[in-house]
Design a protein around this motif. Sequence first.
Motif, short mmCIF file in Angstrom:
data_model
loop_
_atom_site.label_atom_id
_atom_site.label_comp_id
_atom_site.label_asym_id
_atom_site.label_seq_id
_atom_site.Cartn_x
_atom_site.Cartn_y
_atom_site.Cartn_z
N ILE A 1 4.73 -3.82 -17.44
CA ILE A 1 5.83 -4.71 -17.35
C ILE A 1 6.03 -4.25 -15.22
O ILE A 1 6.39 -3.72 -14.97
CB ILE A 1 7.37 -4.35 -17.84
N ASP A 2 5.48 -5.50 -14.75
CA ASP A 2 5.62 -5.40 -13.35
C ASP A 2 6.99 -5.08 -12.51
O ASP A 2 6.56 -4.17 -11.53
CB ASP A 2 5.17 -6.27 -12.42
N LEU B 1 11.50 -4.19 -3.46
CA LEU B 1 10.25 -4.00 -3.97
C LEU B 1 10.63 -3.28 -5.36
O LEU B 1 11.66 -3.88 -5.81
CB LEU B 1 9.61 -2.34 -3.66
N THR B 2 9.25 -4.00 -5.85
CA THR B 2 8.94 -3.63 -7.67
C THR B 2 8.47 -2.19 -8.23
O THR B 2 7.38 -2.36 -7.29
CB THR B 2 8.61 -5.13 -7.65
N PHE C 1 5.33 6.06 -8.33
CA PHE C 1 5.69 5.41 -7.00
C PHE C 1 6.11 6.29 -6.02
O PHE C 1 6.95 7.05 -6.22
CB PHE C 1 6.48 4.17 -7.21
N ALA C 2 5.46 6.29 -4.67
CA ALA C 2 6.29 7.09 -3.71
C ALA C 2 6.78 6.81 -2.53
O ALA C 2 6.00 5.34 -2.35
CB ALA C 2 5.06 7.50 -3.25
N LYS D 1 20.88 -6.19 -4.93
CA LYS D 1 20.51 -5.22 -6.34
C LYS D 1 19.67 -4.52 -6.03
O LYS D 1 18.32 -4.66 -5.95
CB LYS D 1 20.61 -6.54 -7.44
N ILE D 2 20.33 -3.32 -7.57
CA ILE D 2 18.92 -2.91 -8.12
C ILE D 2 18.76 -2.66 -9.57
O ILE D 2 20.18 -2.46 -10.22
CB ILE D 2 19.27 -1.22 -7.88
N LEU D 3 18.21 -3.05 -10.17
CA LEU D 3 18.13 -3.27 -11.61
C LEU D 3 16.98 -2.95 -11.97
O LEU D 3 15.80 -2.49 -11.49
CB LEU D 3 17.48 -4.92 -11.90
#
Length: 401
Positions: free
Chosen positions: A40-41, A64-65, A72-73, A99-101
């Motif tokens: 899931i991207d 970012l995603t 992820f670093a 937002k952060i999801l």
Amino acid sequence: MLIRKNSRIMSEQLKVPGKPGVQQHGPAASGIRANPEARIDHFVQVIDVVKKFGDTVAVQNVALTVKKGELFALLGSSGCGKSTLLRMLAGFETVTSGKILIDGEDLATLPPYRRPVNMMFQSYALFPHMTVEANIAFGLKQERCPKAELRERVAAVLELVQMTRFAKRKPHQLSGGQQQRVALARSLIKRPKLLLLDEPMSALDKQIRQRTQIELVNILDQVDVTCIMVTHDQEEAMTMADRIAVMSEGQIVQIGTPHEVYEFPNSRFSAEFIGSTNLFEGKTVEDEPDYVYIESPELPKRLFISHGITGPLGMSVSVSVRPERVSVSRTQPVQDTNWAQGVVTHIAYMGSYSLYHVQLPSGKTVVANMSSLALSEMGAPELDETVSVSWSPTSAVVLTQ
């Protein structure tokens, strides 16, 4: 750089609920993670996030995603905003705007203890008076997990991190690497959707750190957890991460795989921060679709790059050439571009290779990474010797930022 592949998914006790148990084959460190394109991207989404402390902007419009199952670093020097961003993901800092999801869920109103997130701290934060198994079980006890289930889950995670035989020991009886594995087990036992690692190797010495990086990646592969780590260590990020976000002054400079960020930096900052490089300042004098010529006052010969660039003729650019792409020779190259003569001013012997510092007449120093095999075949140049340095048209990257 470590190339990784999922090892066998561990037992049902540690699987994240709802995550399918896909059978994996092969040693964990022998290949690439299984089918990253199938992830899931947008499992984690950071959307135009800003964080201010008074008048100071710590994080500036970061977007970012992170894919599901990805490691992820966030890479950058101290004060660049990477730890602040990690703390906002964990809920220890509030978001000023944006937002952060996670998995489509907006975390803005959720306190840290209600987020599907666990964080492994730089200090490990183990309780010194508790045994290994008590440290690991602490979070589940606080949630009043049934005793039978608690015992099963503790046993499973101890086996995962290879700490079963140390279950009755206390933190002071463990090495740094063992303490780190206990802290990781404590973070994984609650089955987080997202695991956050804050400088996970900083407390370890270099030799243990290199071995532990591989161990940690293998463990994370087995549970297939999505992970975001913060580090200032470029080698650590290159070794462990699927993708890297390079940060500077609260902003993301570049995002890409370790190979992309190293081989194709998009700015002077990325080129110099990831590894080491030779930067030549100059101006374009000829630019065609399949090549470009650049003149630099630092070099007696023009630079030739075997691809065109975007921009007006005569614009100022930097040309990045990695030390391992530079050849050192006692003879003058036959090519008309991409070379110069200079004097060897310093030699750093690194075992399998040597770093040669060659000062050009312009005062510019070019660094070349020469393998010990190549040096033995040519007869290693000595200090104060005049040599030629050269590189191919495909070895350079033109930077316009």
